[in-house]
Design a protein around this motif. Structure first.
Motif, short mmCIF file in Angstrom:
data_model
loop_
_atom_site.label_atom_id
_atom_site.label_comp_id
_atom_site.label_asym_id
_atom_site.label_seq_id
_atom_site.Cartn_x
_atom_site.Cartn_y
_atom_site.Cartn_z
N VAL A 1 0.83 -1.20 0.00
CA VAL A 1 0.00 0.00 0.00
C VAL A 1 0.87 1.25 0.00
N ALA A 2 0.28 2.34 -0.49
CA ALA A 2 0.89 3.67 -0.41
C ALA A 2 0.14 4.44 0.67
N VAL A 3 0.87 4.97 1.63
CA VAL A 3 0.27 5.64 2.78
C VAL A 3 0.62 7.13 2.75
N THR A 4 -0.40 7.97 2.88
CA THR A 4 -0.20 9.41 3.02
C THR A 4 -0.72 9.82 4.38
N VAL A 5 0.19 10.23 5.25
CA VAL A 5 -0.16 10.54 6.63
C VAL A 5 -0.47 12.02 6.78
N PHE A 6 -1.60 12.30 7.44
CA PHE A 6 -1.99 13.69 7.68
C PHE A 6 -1.59 14.16 9.08
N GLU A 7 -1.75 13.29 10.07
CA GLU A 7 -1.46 13.66 11.46
C GLU A 7 -1.50 12.41 12.33
N ARG A 8 -1.34 12.61 13.63
CA ARG A 8 -1.51 11.52 14.60
C ARG A 8 -2.72 11.83 15.47
N ASP A 9 -3.44 10.77 15.86
CA ASP A 9 -4.58 10.99 16.75
C ASP A 9 -4.15 10.86 18.21
N ARG A 10 -5.08 10.92 19.13
CA ARG A 10 -4.77 10.92 20.57
C ARG A 10 -4.16 9.61 21.04
N TYR A 11 -4.34 8.54 20.24
CA TYR A 11 -3.74 7.25 20.59
C TYR A 11 -2.44 7.01 19.83
N ARG A 12 -1.91 8.07 19.20
CA ARG A 12 -0.65 8.04 18.48
C ARG A 12 -0.71 7.18 17.22
N ARG A 13 -1.93 6.92 16.74
CA ARG A 13 -2.05 6.25 15.44
C ARG A 13 -1.87 7.29 14.34
N GLU A 14 -1.39 6.84 13.19
CA GLU A 14 -1.27 7.72 12.05
C GLU A 14 -2.63 7.81 11.36
N VAL A 15 -3.11 9.03 11.19
CA VAL A 15 -4.36 9.27 10.47
C VAL A 15 -3.98 9.48 9.00
N ALA A 16 -4.45 8.60 8.12
CA ALA A 16 -3.87 8.58 6.78
C ALA A 16 -4.85 8.10 5.71
N LYS A 17 -4.49 8.42 4.49
CA LYS A 17 -5.14 7.81 3.33
C LYS A 17 -4.28 6.64 2.89
N VAL A 18 -4.93 5.50 2.62
CA VAL A 18 -4.20 4.30 2.23
C VAL A 18 -4.70 3.86 0.85
N GLU A 19 -3.75 3.62 -0.05
CA GLU A 19 -4.10 3.27 -1.42
C GLU A 19 -3.46 1.95 -1.84
N VAL A 20 -4.20 1.18 -2.61
CA VAL A 20 -3.69 -0.04 -3.24
C VAL A 20 -3.81 0.13 -4.75
N ASP A 21 -2.68 0.15 -5.43
CA ASP A 21 -2.66 0.35 -6.89
C ASP A 21 -3.47 1.59 -7.29
N GLY A 22 -3.32 2.66 -6.52
CA GLY A 22 -4.00 3.91 -6.83
C GLY A 22 -5.43 3.99 -6.35
N LYS A 23 -5.94 2.92 -5.74
CA LYS A 23 -7.32 2.89 -5.26
C LYS A 23 -7.36 3.37 -3.81
N ASP A 24 -8.15 4.41 -3.55
CA ASP A 24 -8.30 4.97 -2.20
C ASP A 24 -9.19 4.04 -1.37
N LEU A 25 -8.58 3.36 -0.39
CA LEU A 25 -9.35 2.41 0.43
C LEU A 25 -10.33 3.10 1.36
N ASN A 26 -10.01 4.31 1.79
CA ASN A 26 -10.94 5.07 2.63
C ASN A 26 -12.24 5.31 1.87
N LEU A 27 -12.08 5.78 0.64
CA LEU A 27 -13.24 6.04 -0.22
C LEU A 27 -13.96 4.74 -0.56
N ALA A 28 -13.21 3.69 -0.80
CA ALA A 28 -13.81 2.39 -1.15
C ALA A 28 -14.71 1.87 -0.03
N GLN A 29 -14.30 2.09 1.22
CA GLN A 29 -15.13 1.65 2.34
C GLN A 29 -16.47 2.38 2.35
N LEU A 30 -16.48 3.64 1.98
CA LEU A 30 -17.74 4.39 1.88
C LEU A 30 -18.61 3.83 0.75
#
Length: 276
Positions: A171-200
Motif C-alpha cells: 500500500v501507499a500511505v499518506t499521513v496527515f497527522e496523529r490521533d490521541r492514541y498516536r495512530r497515524e491518520v492517513a489515506k491508504v491506497e492499493v494500486d492507486g485505489k483509495d481504500l478510505n473512499l472504497a469503504q464508503l
C-alpha cells in the motif's frame, strides 16, 4: 534481593494494579494507560540496588520552605545514581505527555509523511497495521471515515471488507497527522485505489463529516460525501438497516455505561466501608 526490597517492589506493583483498575472503571482506554505500565517496568528493572535510587529524594530533588509557608521544589546537585535520575525524569516526562492521551501533540504530523509498505493486519473497518520498506511498524487510522465498532451491527462485515481489499497487500500511505492514541491518520491506497473512499462506496463506513469538514481537501470531501450518499440510497452494506447507529454515538453510549458502572462500584465500596 533483600526481603525489604521484595516487599517494596510487591507493594508498588499492587498499588499500580489498583490504579490501572480504577482508571479502567473511569473509562480510560488501554492505549492511554501505557505510561503507567512503563512505570511498573521501570521499577522492575531497577531491582534491589536501584529501587531506592529512583525516588525523587535520591535524584537530587528536595522540597524547600517557600514564602508564606508554601513549598517549592528545587533541583539540587545530584549525588546519587545518574542513570536512575535520568530514568526517573524520563518516566515522568513521558507520563506527562501520555497521561493526557497525547492531547498536547495529538495533531502533530509524523516526520515520515508518505511511504509504502505491506499491510500485516486489519483490526476493524478503519484501522490496520503496516510494515514499511524500512521495517518500521505503523498503526493506521483511515482518515475522514468512521466504521462500525466490531461489537456493533455490521462491525465484523466492515472489517472483512477492508481485509479483503488490503490484507497482505502493498500500500501507499499518506499521513496527515496523529490521533490521541498516536495512530497515524492517513489515506491508504492499493494500486492507486483509495481504500478510505472504497469503504464508503461499499457501505462499510460513515463519512466522518464533523471532522472532515475542518480538515479534508474540498474535492475529496465532495467525493467522500457523494460516495456515502450513493451507498445510502442504494441500501448497500450497513445501510440495509433502516437506522444504523453511528459509531461515535455507540462509543459515547459505551463510555456512559462504564461511568455508571464505576459510580455504582464506588457507591457500593463506600457503603461497605460505612458498615465497618
Amino acid at each position: 534481593m533483600g526481603k525489604g526490597m521484595i516487599k517494596k517492589l510487591f507493594t508498588a506493583k499492587i498499588a499500580v494494579a489498583a490504579i490501572l483498575a480504577a482508571l479502567g472503571v473511569a473509562g480510560y482506554q488501554s492505549d492511554e494507560l501505557e505510561w503507567v505500565r512503563d512505570g511498573v517496568s521501570l521499577v522492575e528493572k531497577a531491582g534491589a540496588s536501584g529501587l531506592d535510587s529512583l525516588l525523587p529524594e535520591k535524584t537530587g530533588f528536595r522540597r524547600e520552605g517557600g514564602q508564606n509557608g508554601a513549598e517549592a521544589v528545587s533541583e539540587a546537585p545530584s549525588g546519587g545514581n545518574g542513570r536512575a535520575e535520568s530514568a526517573w525524569k524520563s518516566l515522568f516526562d513521558d507520563g506527562k505527555s501520555r497521561s493526557d492521551g497525547g492531547r498536547n501533540d495529538k495533531r502533530q504530523v509524523p516526520s515520515k509523511r508518505s511511504y509504502t509498505g505491506r499491510v500485516t493486519s486489519v483490526a476493524d473497518g478503519d484501522t490496520l497495521r503496516v510494515t514499511d520498506s524500512d521495517g518500521q511498524k505503523h498503526k493506521i487510522r483511515l482518515a475522514y471515515i468512521d466504521a462500525p465498532e466490531i461489537q456493533q451491527a455490521y462491525g465484523e462485515a466492515a472489517r472483512d471488507s477492508l481485509r479483503d481489499m488490503a490484507d497482505g497487500k502493498t500500500v501507499a500511505v499518506t499521513v496527515f497527522e496523529r490521533d490521541r492514541y498516536r495512530r497515524e491518520v492517513a489515506k491508504v491506497e492499493v494500486d492507486g485505489k483509495d481504500l478510505n473512499l472504497a469503504q464508503l462506496r461499499r457501505g462499510a463506513a460513515w463519512h466522518y463529516t464533523s471532522y472532515a469538514a475542518k480538515k479534508q481537501d474540498g474535492s475529496d470531501y465532495a467525493g467522500y460525501a457523494a460516495a456515502m450518499k450513493k451507498a445510502h440510497a442504494g441500501r448497500v452494506g450497513l445501510w440495509k438497516k433502516t437506522d444504523p447507529q453511528e459509531p461515535w454515538n455507540f462509543r459515547k453510549q459505551q463510555r456512559e455505561q462504564q461511568e455508571n458502572s464505576g459510580k455504582k462500584n464506588r457507591d457500593s465500596g463506600m457503603e461497605w466501608l460505612r458498615l465497618w
